[in-house]
Motif scaffolding. Structure first.
Motif, PDB file in Angstrom:
ATOM      1  N   GLN A  41       0.889  -1.130  -0.117  1.00  0.00           N
ATOM      2  CA  GLN A  41      -0.059  -0.068  -0.060  1.00  0.00           C
ATOM      3  C   GLN A  41       0.898   1.207  -0.015  1.00  0.00           C
ATOM      4  N   MET A  42       0.692   2.164  -1.038  1.00  0.00           N
ATOM      5  CA  MET A  42       1.621   3.254  -1.430  1.00  0.00           C
ATOM      6  C   MET A  42       3.099   2.650  -1.056  1.00  0.00           C
ATOM      7  N   GLY A  43       3.541   1.529  -1.664  1.00  0.00           N
ATOM      8  CA  GLY A  43       4.829   1.053  -1.783  1.00  0.00           C
ATOM      9  C   GLY A  43       5.366   0.350  -0.505  1.00  0.00           C
ATOM     10  N   VAL A  44       4.392   0.517   0.518  1.00  0.00           N
ATOM     11  CA  VAL A  44       4.821  -0.197   1.906  1.00  0.00           C
ATOM     12  C   VAL A  44       4.097  -1.749   1.988  1.00  0.00           C
ATOM     13  N   ALA A 153       1.204 -16.290  -5.736  1.00  0.00           N
ATOM     14  CA  ALA A 153       1.124 -14.863  -6.116  1.00  0.00           C
ATOM     15  C   ALA A 153      -0.246 -14.813  -6.804  1.00  0.00           C
ATOM     16  N   MET A 154      -1.102 -13.986  -6.480  1.00  0.00           N
ATOM     17  CA  MET A 154      -2.586 -13.471  -7.229  1.00  0.00           C
ATOM     18  C   MET A 154      -2.532 -12.127  -7.391  1.00  0.00           C
ATOM     19  N   LYS A 155      -3.602 -11.747  -8.348  1.00  0.00           N
ATOM     20  CA  LYS A 155      -3.875 -10.658  -8.619  1.00  0.00           C
ATOM     21  C   LYS A 155      -5.068 -10.050  -8.102  1.00  0.00           C
ATOM     22  N   ARG A 156      -5.266  -9.216  -7.006  1.00  0.00           N
ATOM     23  CA  ARG A 156      -6.298  -8.801  -6.377  1.00  0.00           C
ATOM     24  C   ARG A 156      -7.579  -8.601  -7.461  1.00  0.00           C
ATOM     25  N   PHE A 159     -10.145 -10.983  -8.685  1.00  0.00           N
ATOM     26  CA  PHE A 159     -11.213 -11.300  -8.062  1.00  0.00           C
ATOM     27  C   PHE A 159     -12.159 -10.346  -7.422  1.00  0.00           C
ATOM     28  N   LYS A 160     -11.954  -8.992  -7.976  1.00  0.00           N
ATOM     29  CA  LYS A 160     -12.685  -7.915  -7.621  1.00  0.00           C
ATOM     30  C   LYS A 160     -12.579  -7.538  -6.152  1.00  0.00           C
ATOM     31  N   ILE A 161     -11.225  -7.876  -5.661  1.00  0.00           N
ATOM     32  CA  ILE A 161     -10.877  -7.286  -4.418  1.00  0.00           C
ATOM     33  C   ILE A 161     -10.358  -5.869  -4.420  1.00  0.00           C
ATOM     34  N   GLY A 162     -11.004  -4.944  -3.720  1.00  0.00           N
ATOM     35  CA  GLY A 162     -10.660  -3.593  -3.919  1.00  0.00           C
ATOM     36  C   GLY A 162     -11.122  -2.904  -5.232  1.00  0.00           C
ATOM     37  N   ASP A 163     -12.367  -2.975  -5.088  1.00  0.00           N
ATOM     38  CA  ASP A 163     -13.378  -2.149  -6.535  1.00  0.00           C
ATOM     39  C   ASP A 163     -13.391  -1.209  -6.083  1.00  0.00           C
ATOM     40  N   LYS A 167      -9.354   0.599  -7.109  1.00  0.00           N
ATOM     41  CA  LYS A 167      -9.098  -0.281  -8.424  1.00  0.00           C
ATOM     42  C   LYS A 167      -7.533   0.376  -8.717  1.00  0.00           C
ATOM     43  N   ASP A 168      -7.380   1.827  -8.153  1.00  0.00           N
ATOM     44  CA  ASP A 168      -5.955   2.413  -8.425  1.00  0.00           C
ATOM     45  C   ASP A 168      -4.869   1.461  -8.007  1.00  0.00           C
ATOM     46  N   THR A 169      -4.071   0.880  -8.713  1.00  0.00           N
ATOM     47  CA  THR A 169      -2.977   0.138  -8.383  1.00  0.00           C
ATOM     48  C   THR A 169      -2.055   1.101  -7.741  1.00  0.00           C
ATOM     49  N   SER A 170      -1.920   2.240  -8.117  1.00  0.00           N
ATOM     50  CA  SER A 170      -0.754   3.058  -7.587  1.00  0.00           C
ATOM     51  C   SER A 170      -0.863   3.333  -5.806  1.00  0.00           C
ATOM     52  N   ILE A 171      -2.056   3.108  -5.315  1.00  0.00           N
ATOM     53  CA  ILE A 171      -2.381   3.253  -4.004  1.00  0.00           C
ATOM     54  C   ILE A 171      -2.253   1.859  -3.357  1.00  0.00           C
ATOM     55  N   VAL A 172      -3.090   0.920  -3.743  1.00  0.00           N
ATOM     56  CA  VAL A 172      -2.890  -0.563  -3.313  1.00  0.00           C
ATOM     57  C   VAL A 172      -2.572  -1.359  -4.432  1.00  0.00           C
ATOM     58  N   ALA A 173      -1.279  -1.923  -4.487  1.00  0.00           N
ATOM     59  CA  ALA A 173      -0.946  -2.831  -5.419  1.00  0.00           C
ATOM     60  C   ALA A 173      -1.767  -3.962  -5.884  1.00  0.00           C
TER      61      ALA A 173
END
Length: 190
Positions: A41-44, A153-156, A159-163, A167-173
């Motif tokens: 999240q935000m690179g952390v 590894a999976m892509k969130r 699975f529509k996790i973080g709709d 969806k902005d992957t710059s905040i939550v990868a």
């Protein structure tokens, strides 16, 4: 004129071959098991875990191809250790636990790779989204307990996790690493 009944035929006797013994059902020891996840999240890096899960295992390490693994995770048990964030995780944009409270994994094949290592392929279902997933698993045994460890590894967003706004992957990868250590009893020797 009296009718005669045909003589009764002797009952047929057959000798059935004994059925092959099915693989023993192994049992998960939840108190000694962990399922965790890591995302950025935000690179952390942020680490979390699921507190409630269960598995049905029919598996003989010497006959891996005949094995079956079924797993369920209560999504509402997810925690990253922050009460406010944990309360967000159950909402529709994240796990939507009121609509679909569990994630499931059902194996479709298990392949032995040697040295206590296996490849478990199956269907991972989260929030009604189902994707083929391959999970590498390493088994070790000590004192009647088998420990299965692995990570995948999976892509969130698959699975529509973080709709919604998430969806902005710059905040939550988009990338999530899932790690597990499962303690199991009743499994045959490696």
């Amino acid at each position: 004129m009296a009718q005669t009944k045909p003589a009764a035929k002797p009952a047929a006797t057959t000798t059935a071959a004994p059925a092959a013994a099915p693989a023993a059902a192994a049992k998960l020891i939840p108190a000694q098991s962990d399922i965790g996840f890591t995302f950025r999240q935000m690179g952390v890096p942020v680490e979390g875990k699921f507190k409630k899960f269960d598995a049905q295992l029919t598996f003989d390490p010497k006959n891996a191809a005949a094995g079956k693994v079924s797993f369920s995770i209560e999504l509402g048990s997810a925690t990253i250790g922050d009460a406010a964030t944990d309360a967000e995780l159950v909402k529709p944009d994240w796990f939507d636990t009121k609509k679909i409270p569990t994630a499931t994994f059902q194996s479709t094949s298990i392949k032995a790779l040697g040295g206590g290592k296996f490849e478990v392929a199956g269907k991972l279902s989260i929030k009604g989204q189902v994707h083929d997933t391959v999970v590498p698993v390493a088994l070790t045994q000590a004192g009647g307990t088998t420990t299965a460890t692995g990570a995948f590894a999976m892509k969130r967003l698959d699975f529509k996790i973080g709709d919604g706004e998430w969806k902005d992957t710059s905040i939550v990868a988009n990338d999530v690493q899932v790690k597990f250590k499962l303690a199991i009893t009743g499994m045959g020797p490696l």
